[in-house]
Design an enzyme around this catalytic site. Sequence first.
Site, PDB file in Angstrom:
ATOM      1  N   ASN A  14     -11.465   1.063  30.361  1.00 57.99           N
ATOM      2  CA  ASN A  14     -11.350   0.272  29.167  1.00 57.99           C
ATOM      3  C   ASN A  14     -10.383  -1.195  29.395  1.00 57.99           C
ATOM      4  O   ASN A  14      -9.238  -1.077  29.546  1.00 57.99           O
ATOM      5  CB  ASN A  14     -10.632   1.159  28.127  1.00 57.99           C
ATOM      6  CG  ASN A  14     -10.413   0.154  26.895  1.00 57.99           C
ATOM      7  OD1 ASN A  14     -10.867  -1.042  26.886  1.00 57.99           O
ATOM      8  ND2 ASN A  14      -9.623   0.617  25.906  1.00 57.99           N
ATOM      9  N   LYS A  47     -10.070  -3.531  28.037  1.00 60.85           N
ATOM     10  CA  LYS A  47      -9.347  -4.213  26.620  1.00 60.85           C
ATOM     11  C   LYS A  47      -9.555  -5.734  26.758  1.00 60.85           C
ATOM     12  O   LYS A  47     -10.580  -6.076  27.017  1.00 60.85           O
ATOM     13  CB  LYS A  47      -7.686  -3.972  26.606  1.00 60.85           C
ATOM     14  CG  LYS A  47      -7.805  -2.376  26.623  1.00 60.85           C
ATOM     15  CD  LYS A  47      -6.249  -1.946  26.519  1.00 60.85           C
ATOM     16  CE  LYS A  47      -6.183  -0.299  26.534  1.00 60.85           C
ATOM     17  NZ  LYS A  47      -4.919   0.063  26.188  1.00 60.85           N
ATOM     18  N   HIS A  97     -10.831   2.944  18.624  1.00 65.10           N
ATOM     19  CA  HIS A  97      -9.651   2.910  19.419  1.00 65.10           C
ATOM     20  C   HIS A  97      -8.223   2.745  18.784  1.00 65.10           C
ATOM     21  O   HIS A  97      -8.636   2.170  17.794  1.00 65.10           O
ATOM     22  CB  HIS A  97     -10.025   1.900  20.660  1.00 65.10           C
ATOM     23  CG  HIS A  97      -8.721   2.050  21.583  1.00 65.10           C
ATOM     24  ND1 HIS A  97      -7.513   1.209  21.482  1.00 65.10           N
ATOM     25  CD2 HIS A  97      -8.824   2.445  22.983  1.00 65.10           C
ATOM     26  CE1 HIS A  97      -6.781   1.627  22.597  1.00 65.10           C
ATOM     27  NE2 HIS A  97      -7.475   2.291  23.491  1.00 65.10           N
ATOM     28  N   GLU A 121      -5.861   0.810  19.177  1.00 65.48           N
ATOM     29  CA  GLU A 121      -5.546  -0.525  18.995  1.00 65.48           C
ATOM     30  C   GLU A 121      -6.271  -1.154  17.765  1.00 65.48           C
ATOM     31  O   GLU A 121      -5.720  -2.028  17.129  1.00 65.48           O
ATOM     32  CB  GLU A 121      -5.684  -1.213  20.208  1.00 65.48           C
ATOM     33  CG  GLU A 121      -4.594  -1.032  21.200  1.00 65.48           C
ATOM     34  CD  GLU A 121      -4.993  -0.872  22.826  1.00 65.48           C
ATOM     35  OE1 GLU A 121      -6.026  -1.517  22.983  1.00 65.48           O
ATOM     36  OE2 GLU A 121      -4.272  -0.370  23.394  1.00 65.48           O
ATOM     37  N   GLU A 177      -6.408  10.715  22.995  1.00 65.12           N
ATOM     38  CA  GLU A 177      -5.548   9.508  23.407  1.00 65.12           C
ATOM     39  C   GLU A 177      -4.280   9.535  22.638  1.00 65.12           C
ATOM     40  O   GLU A 177      -4.456   8.945  21.442  1.00 65.12           O
ATOM     41  CB  GLU A 177      -6.079   8.186  23.664  1.00 65.12           C
ATOM     42  CG  GLU A 177      -7.407   7.835  24.262  1.00 65.12           C
ATOM     43  CD  GLU A 177      -7.527   6.450  24.830  1.00 65.12           C
ATOM     44  OE1 GLU A 177      -7.212   6.171  25.864  1.00 65.12           O
ATOM     45  OE2 GLU A 177      -7.477   5.456  23.925  1.00 65.12           O
ATOM     46  N   GLY A 233      -0.466   2.656  27.162  1.00 62.59           N
ATOM     47  CA  GLY A 233       0.235   1.423  27.650  1.00 62.59           C
ATOM     48  C   GLY A 233       1.681   1.710  28.000  1.00 62.59           C
ATOM     49  O   GLY A 233       2.306   0.683  28.045  1.00 62.59           O
ATOM     50  N   SER A 285      -1.920   6.001  29.758  1.00 61.51           N
ATOM     51  CA  SER A 285      -1.208   5.739  30.785  1.00 61.51           C
ATOM     52  C   SER A 285      -1.578   6.762  32.262  1.00 61.51           C
ATOM     53  O   SER A 285      -0.881   7.325  32.871  1.00 61.51           O
ATOM     54  CB  SER A 285       0.370   6.149  30.794  1.00 61.51           C
ATOM     55  OG  SER A 285       0.854   5.276  29.874  1.00 61.51           O
TER      56      SER A 285
HETATM   57  P1  PGA Z   1      -3.683   2.792  29.149  1.00 60.35           P
HETATM   58  O1  PGA Z   1      -4.859   2.744  27.961  1.00 60.35           O
HETATM   59  O2  PGA Z   1      -4.454   3.510  30.329  1.00 60.35           O
HETATM   60  O3  PGA Z   1      -3.349   1.324  29.539  1.00 60.35           O
HETATM   61  O4  PGA Z   1      -2.445   3.658  28.564  1.00 60.35           O
HETATM   62  C1  PGA Z   1      -5.711   3.724  27.763  1.00 60.35           C
HETATM   63  C2  PGA Z   1      -6.466   3.524  26.468  1.00 60.35           C
HETATM   64  O5  PGA Z   1      -5.868   2.734  25.391  1.00 60.35           O
HETATM   65  O6  PGA Z   1      -7.505   3.684  26.557  1.00 60.35           O
END
Ligand code: PGA
Length: 256
Positions: A14, A16, A99, A101, A169, A175, A215
Amino acid sequence: MDIAKPFPKLIVANWKMNPATYAEAKDLLAAVLEGTKKARGAEVVICPPFVWLTDFSHKTRSVSFGAQDVFWETQGAYTGEISPAMLTSSRVTHAIVGHSERRRYLGETDAMTNRKVRAALTAGLTAILCVGEPARDEDDVARVLEGQVSAALAGVPKQYLERLVVAYEPVWAIGTGVADTPDDALSAAISIRKTVRARFDKKTAERLRVLYGGSVTAANVAPFLREAGIAGALVGGASLRAAEFIEIVRQAGAVG
Ligand code: PGA
């Protein structure tokens, strides 16, 4: 519950809203494709920003491509939105839905996620549904997941479930550099399957692919991948570092 293992491990990148430019995106994709050529045994899906998605999907056969979001209508006056059929007709096979976010910054609700999941599955996409508890001190993770999964799957016909992937998640792990433990991720995957079993049936629940995301790095992914109940990983930050992402795919292939 026995978990059938009919699939290779699935690694979803992903990206983003990254990288910053088309030139960087092309370089990142080229490096990932070169590095994953020899890494057999894992399924790789890359989800770049929409603006580059179909350029990449039309030119590349060796990995699959996914959208980071999808709208629920087929076409019409919905400024800025992208329909499932636009994706399937452009060699895009997967779509991330719900997601955290998008839930947090764009006000996406469970009801919107549900419409998106239904539209994506109906159009033939593989929907990657994201669920997870917001805070680490949440004392009833199972209840939060039950609510999110039930809402997202309301009205989804059973036969579409074979194209559903659920990404667990935990929001606090995204993140932050603080991943969940493989044990807790597995417990979450079991809770998700219980909800699917209650709404559909045992076989559907056993076949459901549940990924871990939050992460994930090349250094911590192995114990997640070794769990038969975890079908792979949704990788954010580490998917932007070609060498590290390639190493994650290599490890997934070795386990798969
Ligand atoms: P990250 O993001 O690996 O940077 O924690 C995962 C995600 O949001 O899908």
